[in-house]
Design a protein around this motif. Structure first.
Motif, mmCIF file in Angstrom:
data_model
loop_
_atom_site.group_PDB
_atom_site.id
_atom_site.type_symbol
_atom_site.label_atom_id
_atom_site.label_comp_id
_atom_site.label_asym_id
_atom_site.label_seq_id
_atom_site.Cartn_x
_atom_site.Cartn_y
_atom_site.Cartn_z
ATOM 1 N N ASP A 53 73.961 35.871 61.383
ATOM 2 C CA ASP A 53 75.224 35.603 60.673
ATOM 3 C C ASP A 53 75.224 34.159 60.181
ATOM 4 O O ASP A 53 76.173 33.412 60.401
ATOM 5 C CB ASP A 53 76.417 35.865 61.587
ATOM 6 N N LEU A 54 74.151 33.785 59.514
ATOM 7 C CA LEU A 54 74.014 32.416 59.013
ATOM 8 C C LEU A 54 74.919 32.224 57.803
ATOM 9 O O LEU A 54 74.831 32.955 56.818
ATOM 10 C CB LEU A 54 72.558 32.157 58.636
ATOM 11 N N SER A 55 75.804 31.242 57.878
ATOM 12 C CA SER A 55 76.732 30.958 56.789
ATOM 13 C C SER A 55 77.212 29.523 56.930
ATOM 14 O O SER A 55 76.917 28.843 57.909
ATOM 15 C CB SER A 55 77.927 31.921 56.819
ATOM 16 N N LEU A 56 77.982 29.066 55.945
ATOM 17 C CA LEU A 56 78.541 27.717 56.008
ATOM 18 C C LEU A 56 79.485 27.556 57.196
ATOM 19 O O LEU A 56 79.663 26.445 57.703
ATOM 20 C CB LEU A 56 79.300 27.405 54.714
ATOM 21 N N LEU A 57 80.086 28.655 57.651
ATOM 22 C CA LEU A 57 81.039 28.577 58.756
ATOM 23 C C LEU A 57 80.354 28.481 60.108
ATOM 24 O O LEU A 57 80.968 28.043 61.083
ATOM 25 C CB LEU A 57 81.955 29.802 58.737
ATOM 26 N N ASN A 58 79.100 28.897 60.211
ATOM 27 C CA ASN A 58 78.393 28.890 61.478
ATOM 28 C C ASN A 58 77.370 27.766 61.576
ATOM 29 O O ASN A 58 76.428 27.844 62.365
ATOM 30 C CB ASN A 58 77.713 30.243 61.712
ATOM 31 N N VAL A 59 77.571 26.752 60.759
ATOM 32 C CA VAL A 59 76.760 25.530 60.822
ATOM 33 C C VAL A 59 77.719 24.354 60.829
ATOM 34 O O VAL A 59 78.605 24.272 59.981
ATOM 35 C CB VAL A 59 75.795 25.421 59.621
ATOM 36 N N GLN A 60 77.548 23.466 61.792
ATOM 37 C CA GLN A 60 78.400 22.283 61.863
ATOM 38 C C GLN A 60 77.573 21.017 61.690
ATOM 39 O O GLN A 60 76.386 20.980 62.028
ATOM 40 C CB GLN A 60 79.155 22.232 63.193
ATOM 41 N N ALA A 61 78.222 19.993 61.164
ATOM 42 C CA ALA A 61 77.615 18.671 61.021
ATOM 43 C C ALA A 61 78.455 17.689 61.820
ATOM 44 O O ALA A 61 79.681 17.643 61.675
ATOM 45 C CB ALA A 61 77.557 18.256 59.548
ATOM 46 N N THR A 62 77.813 16.903 62.673
ATOM 47 C CA THR A 62 78.543 15.952 63.510
ATOM 48 C C THR A 62 79.064 14.803 62.664
ATOM 49 O O THR A 62 78.473 14.427 61.646
ATOM 50 C CB THR A 62 77.646 15.414 64.628
ATOM 51 N N PHE A 63 80.184 14.215 63.111
ATOM 52 C CA PHE A 63 80.764 13.086 62.392
ATOM 53 C C PHE A 63 79.916 11.826 62.556
ATOM 54 O O PHE A 63 79.802 11.023 61.628
ATOM 55 C CB PHE A 63 82.182 12.811 62.902
ATOM 56 N N SER A 64 79.336 11.654 63.722
ATOM 57 C CA SER A 64 78.673 10.389 64.027
ATOM 58 C C SER A 64 77.354 10.208 63.283
ATOM 59 O O SER A 64 77.079 9.141 62.738
ATOM 60 C CB SER A 64 78.420 10.283 65.540
#
Length: 389
Positions: free
Chosen positions: A218-229
């Motif tokens: 279920d690879l999508s933009l919603l299941n990938v996060q980018a850290t703020f730091s």
């Protein structure tokens, strides 16, 4: 036939939607009474009633209380039973679970870490007196996610698994960041360096996952996060993951019966007058050792066409299609969409790949038909990040 009552229940809150009676000749008003309860009802917890009116439907929200009189419904396959046994070592916690994680606070005798507890969420649906539950699907997804976290070694671009709590759920790394969907939606534009960096990190995490014979599913933009730091990419939500060693079935097939041991046919009864030798019945074939798994569609428009058709036989190539769709969004710095009836036919809108400056050629290869040379995800496809002078 008119629906007289629809009841939605969850583990902690109960919703009962009572539809107005449309049959004027019946003369019987719609029933209005108690809520459904489950096995998690607290005996000493007070009952709170919060009614509200929406349109022509009356919606009443109940919280569990000691006076509910409706029968208890037990799902046929309770997901919380996954953690009800003494947790095996491989499920309890990996070695050094907090390795590379920074504590949020430090005391004289302990360190505190933020984490995420992911627990099963069972929803029950009653329509015309017949109960339906998502328990089987919840169990399947939790076991699939546990398989990923207890099989794949720790990687920078995959959410860290910290262990599991018996009778609660799995404990995951807390990610202080936002999804790629938010990044693309809120950012007016990316630099080429940032696009390539996201590409390399995402490719690194996916190829690491694939090296263990597991897909994301279920690879999508919603299941990938980018850290703020540090803008570190983190893959998460592996509930639709499958193993490449499995046999794949359509979501419409009943795989629970397929995985049962075959029952040999009954031996014919001898004739009552002539007792002869019983015919030789060949033994049943041995059950297949390969697990049967269903491949369900993920998030549109990132789900591969063969998955939408229920014909996927290579889940790693399906991940490659989803990866190509993510690259289109990153290259355009915009959200994209494809009509599902077109996508099922392996068709893309006219000009869909025009104007892609960074990943144009790669996206064209990732979005091909799976049986006509779609590009696979390999670590050697990492790109060099331009150095800013």
């Amino acid at each position: 036939m008119h629906v007289k009552r629809v009841t939605l229940t969850s583990k902690k809150n109960w919703w009962m939607v009572e539809l107005d009676e449309e049959d004027k000749g019946a003369g019987t008003p719609a029933q209005t009474h108690a809520a459904i309860v489950s096995e998690s009802t607290a005996v000493n917890e007070p009952q709170v009633l919060r009614p509200s009116v929406t349109g022509t439907h009356r919606i009443t929200t109940y919280e569990p209380g000691p006076h509910a009189s409706a029968p208890i419904y037990t799902p046929p396959n309770q997901p919380t039973s996954i953690f009800s046994f003494p947790t095996p070592t491989s499920y309890s916690a990996p070695p050094n679970p907090t390795q590379n994680l920074a504590p949020c606070a430090t005391g004289s005798a302990s360190e505190l870490f933020k984490c995420i507890v992911k627990k099963p969420n069972v929803v029950q649906l009653e329509i015309n007196g017949e109960m339906q539950s998502n328990a089987n699907d919840v169990t399947t997804q939790f076991l699939a996610e546990l398989r990923v976290y207890t099989t794949v070694t720790r990687h920078r671009n995959i959410t860290a698994f910290l262990g599991s709590l018996e009778n609660v759920g799995m404990v995951l790394e807390y990610i202080d960041g936002h999804t790629l969907w938010d990044v693309v939606r809120e950012s007016p534009g990316f630099s080429i360096e940032k696009k390539i960096d996201y590409h390399n990190q995402l490719l690194d995490g996916l190829t690491h996952l694939h090296s263990f014979g597991l897909s994301h599913g279920d690879l999508s933009l919603l299941n990938v996060q980018a850290t703020f730091s540090a803008d570190t990419i983190k893959l998460l939500d592996f509930g639709r993951s499958v193993s490449i060693d499995s046999t794949f079935a359509s979501p419409d097939e009943d795989i629970y019966q397929q995985q049962e041991f075959p029952i040999p046919p009954p031996r014919p009864r001898p004739n009552s007058r002539f007792i002869g030798k019983s015919p030789i019945i060949p033994p049943p074939p041995p059950p297949s050792t390969r697990k049967v798994e269903q491949i369900h569609p993920g998030t549109r428009p990132f789900s591969a066409p063969e998955v939408l058709r229920g014909e996927c036989q290579d889940p790693l190539l399906a991940d490659a299609y989803s990866f190509g769709m993510i690259l289109v969004c990153l290259d355009r710095c915009a959200l994209v969409d494809v009509k599902p009836w077109e996508q099922r036919k392996d068709a893309l809108p006219k000009g869909f790949l025009d104007g892609l400056e960074v990943f144009g050629e790669r996206c064209a290869q990732y979005l091909k038909r799976w049986d006509q040379g779609r590009r696979r995800l390999v670590k050697e496809d990492m790109m060099d990040v331009p150095i800013q002078l």
